[in-house]
Design a protein around this motif. Structure first.
Motif, PDB file in Angstrom:
ATOM      1  N   LEU A  93       0.366  -1.432   0.191  1.00 27.96           N
ATOM      2  CA  LEU A  93       0.026  -0.190  -0.127  1.00 27.96           C
ATOM      3  C   LEU A  93       0.551   1.067   0.023  1.00 27.96           C
ATOM      4  N   LYS A  94       0.752   2.192  -0.713  1.00 26.25           N
ATOM      5  CA  LYS A  94       1.945   3.332  -1.169  1.00 26.25           C
ATOM      6  C   LYS A  94       1.447   4.654  -0.251  1.00 26.25           C
ATOM      7  N   LYS A  95      -0.070   4.701  -0.279  1.00 23.73           N
ATOM      8  CA  LYS A  95      -0.192   5.682   1.143  1.00 23.73           C
ATOM      9  C   LYS A  95      -0.814   5.683   1.980  1.00 23.73           C
ATOM     10  N   ALA A  96       0.424   6.095   2.572  1.00 20.38           N
ATOM     11  CA  ALA A  96       1.260   6.431   4.104  1.00 20.38           C
ATOM     12  C   ALA A  96      -0.964   6.380   4.903  1.00 20.38           C
ATOM     13  N   THR A  97      -1.572   6.944   4.104  1.00 20.79           N
ATOM     14  CA  THR A  97      -3.214   7.445   5.266  1.00 20.79           C
ATOM     15  C   THR A  97      -3.590   6.279   4.351  1.00 20.79           C
ATOM     16  N   ASP A  98      -3.495   5.093   3.790  1.00 26.42           N
ATOM     17  CA  ASP A  98      -4.603   3.934   4.251  1.00 26.42           C
ATOM     18  C   ASP A  98      -3.305   2.976   5.055  1.00 26.42           C
ATOM     19  N   ARG A  99      -2.435   3.059   4.472  1.00 27.20           N
ATOM     20  CA  ARG A  99      -1.618   1.377   5.407  1.00 27.20           C
ATOM     21  C   ARG A  99      -2.285   2.065   6.910  1.00 27.20           C
ATOM     22  N   ALA A 100      -2.241   3.458   7.630  1.00 25.48           N
ATOM     23  CA  ALA A 100      -2.662   3.723   8.775  1.00 25.48           C
ATOM     24  C   ALA A 100      -4.282   3.279   8.830  1.00 25.48           C
ATOM     25  N   SER A 101      -4.714   3.902   7.976  1.00 26.85           N
ATOM     26  CA  SER A 101      -6.512   3.322   8.449  1.00 26.85           C
ATOM     27  C   SER A 101      -6.373   1.718   8.144  1.00 26.85           C
TER      28      SER A 101
END
Ligand code: HEC
Length: 207
Positions: free
Chosen positions: A158-166
């Motif tokens: 998952l490239k997006k840090a916000t997606d990983r955090a979610s």
């Protein structure tokens, strides 16, 4: 028009010229002292501001964005559940759920890497060691083959840090007693933003 009248006009003109010259000369005398040794508008302040702005600009370029702890403090587990659709082909999420291509992920936060009973992990995962911290999950999910080379998990990441955090917020919720969220460090500029104490000279009351 007689010569007397012409004289009057010439005199009037001369007088006007004299008055103008006189006023000019007079203002020079009066205002000569006012010529300033230095510029009345302190340009240094403006330059200092510009330099500060420049410094801020360049530091903004190298700034890395919010930390994982900051992202997790605002991440939503329900957003993560939506993203978890990408994982469902290989992972179950419920307590006691069966292993698919990948292991069941109940209680994954804090669990030993490769520690899920009844699943045969890659040698690389067993060798990695330690427990799944938030940081490790973040690194692994960014690009699994970077964090655990030769992992069996064939997933790009998952490239997006916000997606990983979610999704980490969602993984955290897969527990009877979710682990504490990491502390968010208060950034330095907020901590030091106290107004400087100005020294006010005591009023001279002696007479
Ligand atoms: C194509 C199948 C597949 C997909 C898709 C997949 N995984 Fe995996 N996952 C695996 C496999 C296989 C392993 C075991 C890796 C190993 O042993 O090296 C694993 C391991 C893991 C582990 C470590 C488990 C442990 O007990 O140590 C986590 C955490 C994980 N996956 C999370 C995810 C998340 C979150 C997603 C979705 C963003 C995802 N996976 C998508 C197959 C998959």
């Amino acid at each position: 028009m007689n010569s007397f009248e012409i004289n009057k006009i010439v005199m009037a003109l001369l007088l006007t010229v004299l008055v103008i010259i006189g006023i000019n000369g007079l203002t020079e005398v009066i205002f000569e002292e006012e010529k300033l040794a230095s510029n009345a508008y302190p340009i240094e302040v403006a330059e200092a501001d510009a330099e500060a702005a420049d410094a801020q600009d360049s530091s903004a370029v190298i700034e890395e964005g919010p930390s994982l702890a900051q992202l997790l403090s605002v991440a939503s587990a329900s957003d993560g559940e939506a993203i978890f659709k990408k994982c469902k082909a290989c992972h179950t999420q419920d307590m006691g759920g069966k292993n698919l291509v990948g292991p069941n992920l109940w209680n994954i936060v804090g669990r030993a890497k490769g520690g899920h009973e009844g699943f045969s992990f890659s040698d690389a995962m067993y060798a990695k060691g330690g427990n799944w911290t938030y940081e490790d999950l973040d690194h692994f999910l960014t690009k699994p083959s970077d964090f655990v080379p030769k992992t069996k998990m064939s997933f790009a990441g998952l490239k997006k840090a916000t997606d990983r955090a979610s999704i980490i917020a969602f993984l955290r919720s897969l527990s009877d007693a979710p682990a504490d969220l990491p502390m968010v460090e208060i950034s330095e500029d907020v901590a030091t933003e106290e107004a400087p104490v100005e020294e006010v000279p005591a009023a001279d009351t002696a007479e």
